[in-house]
Design a protein around this motif. Structure first.
Motif, PDB file in Angstrom:
ATOM      1  N   PRO A 156       0.860  -1.194   0.000  1.00  0.00           N
ATOM      2  CA  PRO A 156       0.000   0.000   0.000  1.00  0.00           C
ATOM      3  C   PRO A 156       0.893   1.239   0.000  1.00  0.00           C
ATOM      4  N   THR A 157       0.721   2.100  -0.990  1.00  0.00           N
ATOM      5  CA  THR A 157       1.669   3.192  -1.238  1.00  0.00           C
ATOM      6  C   THR A 157       0.953   4.541  -1.177  1.00  0.00           C
ATOM      7  N   SER A 158       1.476   5.449  -0.342  1.00  0.00           N
ATOM      8  CA  SER A 158       0.803   6.739  -0.122  1.00  0.00           C
ATOM      9  C   SER A 158      -0.680   6.485   0.119  1.00  0.00           C
ATOM     10  N   ALA A 159      -0.971   5.457   0.892  1.00  0.00           N
ATOM     11  CA  ALA A 159      -2.298   4.858   0.910  1.00  0.00           C
ATOM     12  C   ALA A 159      -3.240   5.506   1.915  1.00  0.00           C
ATOM     13  N   VAL A 160      -4.490   5.647   1.484  1.00  0.00           N
ATOM     14  CA  VAL A 160      -5.559   6.077   2.380  1.00  0.00           C
ATOM     15  C   VAL A 160      -6.033   4.826   3.125  1.00  0.00           C
ATOM     16  N   SER A 161      -5.172   4.315   3.989  1.00  0.00           N
ATOM     17  CA  SER A 161      -5.485   3.055   4.669  1.00  0.00           C
ATOM     18  C   SER A 161      -6.590   3.212   5.708  1.00  0.00           C
ATOM     19  N   SER A 162      -6.789   4.440   6.175  1.00  0.00           N
ATOM     20  CA  SER A 162      -7.905   4.725   7.084  1.00  0.00           C
ATOM     21  C   SER A 162      -8.551   6.037   6.680  1.00  0.00           C
ATOM     22  N   PRO A 163      -9.604   5.984   5.858  1.00  0.00           N
ATOM     23  CA  PRO A 163     -10.290   7.226   5.487  1.00  0.00           C
ATOM     24  C   PRO A 163     -10.787   7.991   6.711  1.00  0.00           C
ATOM     25  N   GLY A 164     -11.237   7.259   7.744  1.00  0.00           N
ATOM     26  CA  GLY A 164     -11.745   7.926   8.941  1.00  0.00           C
ATOM     27  C   GLY A 164     -10.676   8.717   9.662  1.00  0.00           C
ATOM     28  N   LEU A 165      -9.481   8.155   9.755  1.00  0.00           N
ATOM     29  CA  LEU A 165      -8.386   8.867  10.419  1.00  0.00           C
ATOM     30  C   LEU A 165      -7.983  10.090   9.600  1.00  0.00           C
ATOM     31  N   ARG A 166      -7.957   9.976   8.293  1.00  0.00           N
ATOM     32  CA  ARG A 166      -7.631  11.145   7.473  1.00  0.00           C
ATOM     33  C   ARG A 166      -8.677  12.239   7.667  1.00  0.00           C
ATOM     34  N   MET A 167      -9.947  11.853   7.707  1.00  0.00           N
ATOM     35  CA  MET A 167     -11.007  12.833   7.953  1.00  0.00           C
ATOM     36  C   MET A 167     -10.795  13.534   9.300  1.00  0.00           C
ATOM     37  N   LYS A 168     -10.457  12.764  10.306  1.00  0.00           N
ATOM     38  CA  LYS A 168     -10.251  13.334  11.639  1.00  0.00           C
ATOM     39  C   LYS A 168      -9.083  14.304  11.653  1.00  0.00           C
TER      40      LYS A 168
END
Length: 289
Positions: free
Chosen positions: A170-182
């Motif tokens: 997983p590269t430059s990955a949005v592995s947790s959309p929820g954490l990015r939103m937070k």
């Protein structure tokens, strides 16, 4: 669906593409992907370096998001043709020594579906169903998967329900959309949806390949996907006893976000059974783009 060899259009990415299983059957290098109990889509793919009959292990790659904003498509996409994609795909086995497959995520690169609904649960399920069909068609046993940004979200999602994945990057990955939103202070994902699939909530070592190795690859200076969003996946996997490494690279572009060649390199080295120590030693020499 558009004609098989037509250039891809921004309009198709914005509005989505509809297809039937019958239409899909007439498209070269396309599979009808239909997860159990869900609607199907026609996903296109390109391959190089595969042998007739049997392919023990193949590297798959999924691109990043094409929608920069709700109706704005990445400027590099317009005018891209299937032939140009094939020309790029052909270079991967030559450069990295592994059989290779590029799959168009739903709604992109001629695949049917709605790209606006990326990162919701159906997207990765459709990709997984496509992998199943491609495996049957080409006699593939094990898969290595790499993906950029939103494609990295697909990679992280696949870890939750596939036992044939032996390598994941997983590269430059949005592995947790929820954490990015937070961290961003957003109320919804960049897609406009609040119900993005959270891969880390669905990880179970018992469902994974015993030999799985994960290399979380990114640039700590990434301004698109915060570093903490990327490395959280490695932390979660390690807590489950899964082999997960964090590998740093120098991304390209103003957001320090795009890393493709290095993702393919790390994925190929893992596919070729290089040891984790050997891969880390190669990364220590410097990775860019």
């Amino acid at each position: 669906m558009p004609a098989h060899e037509d250039a891809f259009t921004n309009e198709a990415v914005v509005r989505g593409v509809k297809a039937t299983a019958a239409q899909c059957a007439s498209v070269p290098n396309a599979v009808w992907a239909q997860p159990e109990g869900a609607s199907g889509e026609c996903l296109r793919y390109w391959h190089a370096g595969l042998k007739e009959g049997a392919n023990p292990r193949v590297l798959f790659f999924f691109s990043g998001d094409l929608l920069v904003q709700d109706t704005v498509v990445d400027k590099t996409y317009a005018g891209t043709t299937p032939a140009r994609i094939q020309a790029v795909v052909d270079t991967v086995p030559q450069r990295f020594g592994v059989p290779y497959i590029f799959i168009g995520r739903p709604g992109t690169f001629g695949s049917s579906g709605a790209h606006k609904e990326r990162r919701r649960a159906p997207e990765a399920r459709l990709v997984s169903a496509a992998i199943d069909e491609i495996k049957r068609r080409h006699g593939i046993e094990e898969v290595a998967v790499a993906g950029l940004s939103g494609g990295g979200h697909v990679v992280a999602s696949l870890l939750g329900y596939r036992s044939d994945v032996v390598c994941a990057v997983p590269t430059s990955a949005v592995s947790s959309p929820g954490l990015r939103m937070k961290l961003r202070g957003w109320s919804v994902d960049a897609t406009g949806y609040s119900d993005s699939y959270e891969p880390m909530d669905h990880l179970d070592k018992a469902r994974m390949n015993p030999g799985l190795r994960v290399f979380v690859l990114g640039d700590p200076a990434d301004t698109n996907v915060p570093w903490a969003v990327q490395t959280a996946l490695a932390d979660r996997l390690r807590s489950l006893g899964v082999k997960a490494e964090v590998v740093q690279a120098e991304a390209v572009g103003p957001e320090r976000h795009v890393i493709v060649s290095s993702a393919l390199l790390i994925g190929a080295l893992c596919t070729l059974n290089q040891t984790t120590e050997q891969i880390q030693q190669r990364a220590a020499k410097g990775l860019k783009g």
